[in-house]
Design an enzyme around this catalytic site. Sequence first.
Site, PDB file in Angstrom:
ATOM      1  N   CYS A 166       0.838  -1.209   0.000  1.00  0.00           N
ATOM      2  CA  CYS A 166       0.000   0.000   0.000  1.00  0.00           C
ATOM      3  C   CYS A 166       0.875   1.261   0.000  1.00  0.00           C
ATOM      4  O   CYS A 166       1.652   1.481  -0.915  1.00  0.00           O
ATOM      5  CB  CYS A 166      -0.959  -0.057   1.191  1.00  0.00           C
ATOM      6  SG  CYS A 166      -2.151   1.273   1.259  1.00  0.00           S
ATOM      7  N   ASP A 319     -10.143  -4.153  -4.939  1.00  0.00           N
ATOM      8  CA  ASP A 319      -9.561  -3.260  -3.934  1.00  0.00           C
ATOM      9  C   ASP A 319     -10.397  -1.985  -3.834  1.00  0.00           C
ATOM     10  O   ASP A 319     -10.533  -1.252  -4.815  1.00  0.00           O
ATOM     11  CB  ASP A 319      -8.119  -2.919  -4.350  1.00  0.00           C
ATOM     12  CG  ASP A 319      -7.299  -2.363  -3.199  1.00  0.00           C
ATOM     13  OD1 ASP A 319      -7.878  -1.682  -2.355  1.00  0.00           O
ATOM     14  OD2 ASP A 319      -6.084  -2.619  -3.168  1.00  0.00           O
ATOM     15  N   HIS A 348      -8.347  -5.386  -0.789  1.00  0.00           N
ATOM     16  CA  HIS A 348      -7.082  -4.800  -0.326  1.00  0.00           C
ATOM     17  C   HIS A 348      -6.462  -5.608   0.816  1.00  0.00           C
ATOM     18  O   HIS A 348      -5.260  -5.890   0.799  1.00  0.00           O
ATOM     19  CB  HIS A 348      -7.358  -3.366   0.139  1.00  0.00           C
ATOM     20  CG  HIS A 348      -6.136  -2.544   0.362  1.00  0.00           C
ATOM     21  ND1 HIS A 348      -5.408  -2.007  -0.660  1.00  0.00           N
ATOM     22  CD2 HIS A 348      -5.506  -2.166   1.502  1.00  0.00           C
ATOM     23  CE1 HIS A 348      -4.388  -1.317  -0.169  1.00  0.00           C
ATOM     24  NE2 HIS A 348      -4.433  -1.404   1.150  1.00  0.00           N
TER      25      HIS A 348
END
Lengths: 374, 214
Positions: A166, A319, A348
């Site tokens: 991320c 996501d 995610h």
Amino acid sequence: MTQETFTPNPTELRLGEGHGIEEEADTNLFVKEFIDLSRKLEKTRNVLHNAGNIEVGITPNEIVLDAKMYRLLHFRPMVSRTAKTPILVVYALINKSYILDLQPDKSWIRNLLSQGFDIYLIDWKTPTQVDKYVSFDDYVNSYIDDCVEFVRTKSSIDKLTLHGYCMGATMSVVYTSLHQDKIRNLATIAPVFDAEKDVTVLANFSKHIDGEKIFNSVGNLPYEQLYACYSALKPFKQGVNKYFNLVENIDNEEFVQNFLRIEKWLYDTPPIAGETFRQWVVDIYQKNLLAANEMRIGNEVVDLSKIQIPLLNIVAEEDHLVSPQCSAPLNDAVSSLDKRLMRFHTGHVGLIASSYSQNNVLPKVGQWIKARSQ
Amino acid sequence: MVIEGEVNNDRIGSNNDRGGSEAPVQTSANSDPLFMREQISKVFNLWSEISRLPTVGPLYAYSQYSRSELTELVELGKTILQLQIHFSEYWLQINNTYVHALTKAAEKAPKKYDSKQDFEDYRKAVIDVFEDEFTALFDSQEFARSYSLVLSQQLDLFNHIQKLTEKSLRVLNLPTRAEVNEMVKDVHDLKKEVHDLTRKMEAIIRNDSRNIHA
């Protein structure tokens, strides 16, 4: 009972005549279900009140560096012979790094260890008001670089594999563009890259908020603001429905433990250093400087076309925090000849901490890195 | 001093108007109501001048202090009004979405609730409807702008309160936020410099030891 309450039509009532036994059976079932629901609710209340200390991040590790803003963890190898190139995992600045080692059967770290890798993890500490001027430059050129130097010295190697998740993936990309000579492979999971193409609610909010004003008014981004954003992400399917599911599955010990661990992680949210957040929102989301190769870190401009090392970019099709359209263009921005984009049908968090990830994502990721780690 | 001079000039002027003697003034006052009105006006003007006296010195400083507090209070009031307006717009959007979702959910309600499954199905349908409606709202630019304005006004409010509190707490001799920020920035820059110097030093030591071994 249900017919009496909800179908007052006399014709329908006549249809029910002569079925007294079934009606009674239905009523008994309904009462039984109601009693069961009450029991489950009571049990849920007890479970939530007495949850106590929820164990996370239990894979054995050693703190090899302990600085003001981070700790560097070195995980104990699980096999006798590890790959020559160690992996340095760069976690995001949002929530805590133990999501990568949530529980043994869903641990990203443990899985890579079992595949024979030597793993280091940067565990970011909580910034205080004194850290409001800590910037991307500090994270990239000081903290990550310190960890890279440490691993290189300890492992007596020139280059390592940088593996970010991320926001940590974005920082890894930036680091690689500036210090490519120290990195053998770059493996990113859901990086925020081309923010203009990000269609998530988070991106929508980030493109409109006044990052400068937040920095000047409150310094670090308070965790309450992050909660406000989280509550807008799948508010009913995840925000509300998960509690219905908890009650429904309260007798399933494994489900409950998993729920508690994820819940602990979701609300274990540190603030984000003010200047870093300002750059994140203004430079990356609003001006899209990273994708335009115009982002300035310290005295240098980040030019991703300079990256020539092997790149593995892992994205999740579902996501809702970083959309795949935002992450995928990274592969076009670098000059690497050896580059791969892996897409998985998950979300995610599902990408890194789920049974799906253990069975489908990690074997492929491990294989790719291993082939480039000897 | 200058103002006193001006006032004195006025006084001189007044005396001149009065012809430089007391007696005629008394006479005129008794005889001419217009003259009285002029005198009253002059007295008011004089007080107005006196009230403008403290442009330097402690009186001026105090008046400036309270004036800046007043300005801050006025700004605080304005921000509260702005916040109310934007908050209403924000809630209006949420409320409209809620009502819309509720209407849609009502349309999906089953005619009969015969089993637990019926409840389950309806619950899922309601969750889906609310999810779609609210995600569409949060995805919209209009809502993001509203949210941003509310947040911005909240921060303004916070700033005004902070400034007012800072002024009230001056008596405690605490550093202001700006002063703390300055120190924090200096500490940050110093830390960075120390970090970079340490790294350079380590590199030099490494090179030196390599040279010695060579």
